[in-house]
Design an enzyme around this catalytic site. Sequence first.
Site, mmCIF file in Angstrom:
data_model
loop_
_atom_site.group_PDB
_atom_site.id
_atom_site.type_symbol
_atom_site.label_atom_id
_atom_site.label_comp_id
_atom_site.label_asym_id
_atom_site.label_seq_id
_atom_site.Cartn_x
_atom_site.Cartn_y
_atom_site.Cartn_z
ATOM 1 N N ILE A 16 0.839 -1.203 0.000
ATOM 2 C CA ILE A 16 0.000 0.000 0.000
ATOM 3 C C ILE A 16 0.875 1.254 0.000
ATOM 4 C CG2 ILE A 16 -1.833 1.267 1.215
ATOM 5 C CD1 ILE A 16 -2.639 -1.462 2.486
ATOM 6 N N ALA A 86 4.315 1.618 7.875
ATOM 7 C CA ALA A 86 5.250 0.510 8.103
ATOM 8 C C ALA A 86 4.686 -0.417 9.174
ATOM 9 C CB ALA A 86 6.609 1.045 8.544
ATOM 10 N N THR A 104 7.703 -4.103 15.757
ATOM 11 C CA THR A 104 7.476 -3.100 14.696
ATOM 12 C C THR A 104 6.183 -2.327 14.910
ATOM 13 O OG1 THR A 104 8.805 -4.175 13.012
ATOM 14 C CG2 THR A 104 6.959 -2.859 12.216
ATOM 15 N N THR A 134 -6.181 -1.041 10.470
ATOM 16 C CA THR A 134 -6.926 -2.109 9.807
ATOM 17 C C THR A 134 -8.297 -2.328 10.443
ATOM 18 O OG1 THR A 134 -6.928 -4.507 9.483
ATOM 19 C CG2 THR A 134 -5.655 -3.709 11.328
ATOM 20 N N ASP A 135 -9.223 -2.878 9.652
ATOM 21 C CA ASP A 135 -10.528 -3.231 10.221
ATOM 22 C C ASP A 135 -10.419 -4.412 11.189
ATOM 23 O OD1 ASP A 135 -10.057 -5.267 8.379
ATOM 24 O OD2 ASP A 135 -11.951 -5.039 7.303
ATOM 25 N N GLU A 136 -9.287 -5.134 11.155
ATOM 26 C CA GLU A 136 -9.168 -6.329 12.001
ATOM 27 C C GLU A 136 -9.167 -5.999 13.489
ATOM 28 O OE1 GLU A 136 -6.507 -9.392 10.844
ATOM 29 O OE2 GLU A 136 -6.772 -9.015 8.709
ATOM 30 N N TYR A 159 -1.517 -10.221 15.142
ATOM 31 C CA TYR A 159 -1.412 -9.057 14.249
ATOM 32 C C TYR A 159 -2.416 -7.986 14.655
ATOM 33 C CZ TYR A 159 -2.556 -6.156 10.164
ATOM 34 O OH TYR A 159 -2.840 -5.089 9.349
ATOM 35 N N SER A 160 -3.692 -8.357 14.763
ATOM 36 C CA SER A 160 -4.692 -7.312 15.041
ATOM 37 C C SER A 160 -4.531 -6.753 16.449
ATOM 38 C CB SER A 160 -6.118 -7.818 14.777
ATOM 39 O OG SER A 160 -6.387 -9.006 15.453
ATOM 40 N N LYS A 163 -1.870 -4.118 16.109
ATOM 41 C CA LYS A 163 -2.397 -2.907 15.437
ATOM 42 C C LYS A 163 -3.341 -2.156 16.386
ATOM 43 C CE LYS A 163 -1.859 -1.661 11.703
ATOM 44 N NZ LYS A 163 -0.810 -0.788 11.078
HETATM 45 P P1 NAD Z 1 3.403 -4.721 3.534
HETATM 46 O O1 NAD Z 1 3.766 -5.861 4.433
HETATM 47 O O2 NAD Z 1 3.244 -4.957 2.080
HETATM 48 O O3 NAD Z 1 4.495 -3.559 3.684
HETATM 49 C C1 NAD Z 1 5.011 -3.171 4.921
HETATM 50 C C2 NAD Z 1 6.230 -2.284 4.665
HETATM 51 O O4 NAD Z 1 6.737 -1.868 5.939
HETATM 52 C C3 NAD Z 1 7.370 -3.013 3.936
HETATM 53 O O5 NAD Z 1 7.898 -2.184 2.920
HETATM 54 C C4 NAD Z 1 8.396 -3.243 5.024
HETATM 55 O O6 NAD Z 1 9.730 -3.259 4.549
HETATM 56 C C5 NAD Z 1 8.157 -2.070 5.957
HETATM 57 N N1 NAD Z 1 8.545 -2.370 7.343
HETATM 58 C C6 NAD Z 1 8.181 -3.457 8.076
HETATM 59 N N2 NAD Z 1 8.766 -3.402 9.296
HETATM 60 C C7 NAD Z 1 9.494 -2.243 9.323
HETATM 61 C C8 NAD Z 1 10.305 -1.635 10.298
HETATM 62 N N3 NAD Z 1 10.503 -2.206 11.508
HETATM 63 N N4 NAD Z 1 10.900 -0.450 10.008
HETATM 64 C C9 NAD Z 1 10.721 0.128 8.800
HETATM 65 N N5 NAD Z 1 9.973 -0.428 7.823
HETATM 66 C C10 NAD Z 1 9.356 -1.597 8.078
HETATM 67 O O7 NAD Z 1 2.108 -4.083 4.182
HETATM 68 P P2 NAD Z 1 0.819 -3.456 3.481
HETATM 69 O O8 NAD Z 1 -0.118 -4.533 3.154
HETATM 70 O O9 NAD Z 1 1.263 -2.501 2.462
HETATM 71 O O10 NAD Z 1 0.198 -2.652 4.727
HETATM 72 C C11 NAD Z 1 0.617 -1.325 5.009
HETATM 73 C C12 NAD Z 1 -0.140 -0.814 6.234
HETATM 74 O O11 NAD Z 1 -1.541 -0.848 5.973
HETATM 75 C C13 NAD Z 1 0.071 -1.647 7.483
HETATM 76 O O12 NAD Z 1 0.131 -0.768 8.574
HETATM 77 C C14 NAD Z 1 -1.167 -2.536 7.552
HETATM 78 O O13 NAD Z 1 -1.465 -2.867 8.895
HETATM 79 C C15 NAD Z 1 -2.202 -1.609 6.972
HETATM 80 N N6 NAD Z 1 -3.346 -2.266 6.299
HETATM 81 C C16 NAD Z 1 -3.123 -3.207 5.330
HETATM 82 C C17 NAD Z 1 -4.216 -3.767 4.665
HETATM 83 C C18 NAD Z 1 -4.033 -4.798 3.562
HETATM 84 O O14 NAD Z 1 -5.016 -5.373 3.099
HETATM 85 N N7 NAD Z 1 -2.832 -5.068 3.100
HETATM 86 C C19 NAD Z 1 -5.511 -3.384 5.002
HETATM 87 C C20 NAD Z 1 -5.688 -2.428 6.020
HETATM 88 C C21 NAD Z 1 -4.594 -1.865 6.646
HETATM 89 O O1 DAU Z 2 -8.742 -6.696 6.747
HETATM 90 C C1 DAU Z 2 -7.537 -5.997 6.559
HETATM 91 C C2 DAU Z 2 -6.377 -6.979 6.616
HETATM 92 O O2 DAU Z 2 -6.425 -7.734 5.420
HETATM 93 C C3 DAU Z 2 -5.032 -6.283 6.752
HETATM 94 O O3 DAU Z 2 -4.982 -5.595 7.970
HETATM 95 C C4 DAU Z 2 -3.889 -7.300 6.686
HETATM 96 O O4 DAU Z 2 -2.646 -6.625 6.714
HETATM 97 C C5 DAU Z 2 -4.024 -8.070 5.387
HETATM 98 O O5 DAU Z 2 -3.036 -9.087 5.347
HETATM 99 C C6 DAU Z 2 -5.405 -8.704 5.267
HETATM 100 O O6 DAU Z 2 -5.581 -9.751 6.234
HETATM 101 P P1 DAU Z 2 -6.278 -11.152 5.881
HETATM 102 O O7 DAU Z 2 -5.809 -12.169 6.840
HETATM 103 O O8 DAU Z 2 -7.738 -10.998 5.700
HETATM 104 O O9 DAU Z 2 -5.625 -11.392 4.402
HETATM 105 P P2 DAU Z 2 -5.052 -12.713 3.694
HETATM 106 O O10 DAU Z 2 -4.839 -12.366 2.262
HETATM 107 O O11 DAU Z 2 -3.936 -13.323 4.452
HETATM 108 O O12 DAU Z 2 -6.289 -13.701 3.763
HETATM 109 C C7 DAU Z 2 -7.546 -13.375 3.165
HETATM 110 C C8 DAU Z 2 -8.509 -14.507 3.474
HETATM 111 O O13 DAU Z 2 -8.076 -15.683 2.749
HETATM 112 C C9 DAU Z 2 -8.539 -14.916 4.939
HETATM 113 O O14 DAU Z 2 -9.846 -15.307 5.302
HETATM 114 C C10 DAU Z 2 -7.604 -16.128 5.002
HETATM 115 C C11 DAU Z 2 -7.787 -16.766 3.650
HETATM 116 N N1 DAU Z 2 -6.596 -17.461 3.102
HETATM 117 C C12 DAU Z 2 -5.406 -16.792 3.097
HETATM 118 C C13 DAU Z 2 -4.272 -17.391 2.603
HETATM 119 C C14 DAU Z 2 -2.938 -16.683 2.613
HETATM 120 C C15 DAU Z 2 -6.709 -18.740 2.573
HETATM 121 O O15 DAU Z 2 -7.820 -19.324 2.551
HETATM 122 N N2 DAU Z 2 -5.589 -19.340 2.085
HETATM 123 C C16 DAU Z 2 -4.375 -18.727 2.069
HETATM 124 O O16 DAU Z 2 -3.378 -19.368 1.625
#
Ligand code: NAD
Ligand code: DAU
Length: 353
Positions: A16, A86, A104, A134-136, A159-160, A163
Site C-alpha cells: 500500500i 510501516a 514493529t 486495519t478493520d481487524e 497481528y490485530s 495494530k
Molecule cells: P506490507 O507488508 O506490504 O508492507 C510493509 C512495509 O513496511 C514493507 O515495505 C516493510 O519493509 C516495511 N517495514 C516493516 N517493518 C518495518 C520496520 N521495523 N521499520 C521500517 N519499515 C518496516 O504491508 P501493506 O499490506 O502494504 O500494509 C501497510 C499498512 O496498511 C500496514 O500498517 C497494515 O497494517 C495496513 N493495512 C493493510 C491492509 C491490507 O489489506 N494489506 C488493510 C488495512 C490496513
Molecule cells: O482486513 C484488513 C487486513 O487484510 C489487513 O490488515 C492485513 O494486513 C491483510 O493481510 C489482510 O488480512 P487477511 O488475513 O484478511 O488477508 P489474507 O490475504 O492473508 O487472507 C484473506 C482470506 O483468505 C482470509 O480469510 C484467510 C484466507 N486465506 C489466506 C491465505 C494466505 C486462505 O484461505 N488461504 C491462504 O493461503
Amino acid sequence: MKKNKRILITGGAGFIGSHVVRLFVKKYPEYEIFNLDDLTYAGNLENIHDVSSAKNYHFIKENIVNEKSVLELFKTHKFDSIIHLAAESHVDRSISDPMAFVQTNVIGTLNLLNAAKSLWKDNLEDKLFYHISTDEVYGSLGESGFFLETTAYDPQSPYSASKASSDHFVRAYANTYKMPTVISNCSNNYGPNQFPEKLIPLCINNILNSRPLPVYGKGENVRDWLYVIDHAKAIDNIFHHGKNGETYNVGGLNEWKNIDLVQALCDIVDAKLDNPKDHSKKLITFVKDRAGHDERYAIDASKLMSEINWKPSVTFEIGLSKTVDWYLSNQSWMQNITSGEYKNYYNKQYQTT
Ligand code: NAD
Ligand code: DAU
C-alpha cells in the site's frame, strides 16, 4: 494555498505504501516526500522505481524500532507530517512469530510518536500524525452487521492485537499531549505489487505455476475487498481533509466468501490465458484452517463517504482484471521475490517440499 509540506511516509516500499508514495510524489510536486522503509522481506524498491529519481522524493533505509535513529531523522529532516504505514502485516506470520509484530507495530509506532512529540513540542500548527490501521482491530463479525468507527475493539490475532495497541497509543498521545492525529481503518486491499503471502497474489502465482490453491477451512470466511489505488486516494483525502482526532473506516462495499473469490480469480486467469473452462479450479485445495480465523469483516464507510467525499472508483470485476493483468505482465517481479526467504516461508506455512 498548499504548503510545502515535509511528509514522512513509513513503509513506502511495501504494497500500500508504494501506491501512497507514488500518488503523493506525482500529485504534490511542492511537497517533499521522505519514504522510510527497512526493506524487510515485504519491502521492495522495485515497487516505486518509477518515482525514485523525482526531485521531491527521498528514500531512507531505517528500522522504526531503532529509537535513536528515528529521533535523529526527525531532527535532520524536520518532518511536519507523518503517514505511518510501516508494519508487519501478515496474520499467518503473526501466529508463528508474535514478537516481531509487537516490535514493529507497537514499539516502532511509539518511537515515531515520541520523536514527533519531542520535535513538534508546543508548535503543533500544521502538524499531523496519520496512522494507517486495519478493520481487524474490531474483531470478527457474524453473518450480519458492519464495523463502524464506534465499534468496540476486539482484536483476535497477534497481528490485530498489535495494530489495536498502536491505535490506542496514537489516541492516547492525542488526548494526553494534544498530538494532532488521524486514524483510518481499512478492509482487505488487493492490486499490483502485493506480496504473494496474501490470498490473491498467492493464488495468481500458484495458478501460473500449476500449484495447489490453498483455501483455509471450508473457504466460507468473508472479506471486504478494496482496490489499493482507491485506498491510496482515500488516504490522500483523509490526510488533507480529515478532522483532528477523528477515525475513518475505509472499505470496498464488496464482500466475498474466500471460495467464491478464488473461483472467480481462476475464471479470470483462465480467460486471459485461453485455458480450457475450469482448468485452474482443479487446483483448489482445502487445507487446515488458520488458527482463530476471523469469520467475516465488513466496513461501513459512510462517514468517510459523506464527510470526506470519497468512494471506491473501481468495481471488483475491473480491479481484479487489472490486478491479474499486472501480475501477468510483471512475472519477473514475482520471480525476484519468490526465491530465497519466500520459499522457506511457503514450505513451512503450507508444509510442502
Ligand atoms: P506490507 O507488508 O506490504 O508492507 C510493509 C512495509 O513496511 C514493507 O515495505 C516493510 O519493509 C516495511 N517495514 C516493516 N517493518 C518495518 C520496520 N521495523 N521499520 C521500517 N519499515 C518496516 O504491508 P501493506 O499490506 O502494504 O500494509 C501497510 C499498512 O496498511 C500496514 O500498517 C497494515 O497494517 C495496513 N493495512 C493493510 C491492509 C491490507 O489489506 N494489506 C488493510 C488495512 C490496513
Ligand atoms: O482486513 C484488513 C487486513 O487484510 C489487513 O490488515 C492485513 O494486513 C491483510 O493481510 C489482510 O488480512 P487477511 O488475513 O484478511 O488477508 P489474507 O490475504 O492473508 O487472507 C484473506 C482470506 O483468505 C482470509 O480469510 C484467510 C484466507 N486465506 C489466506 C491465505 C494466505 C486462505 O484461505 N488461504 C491462504 O493461503
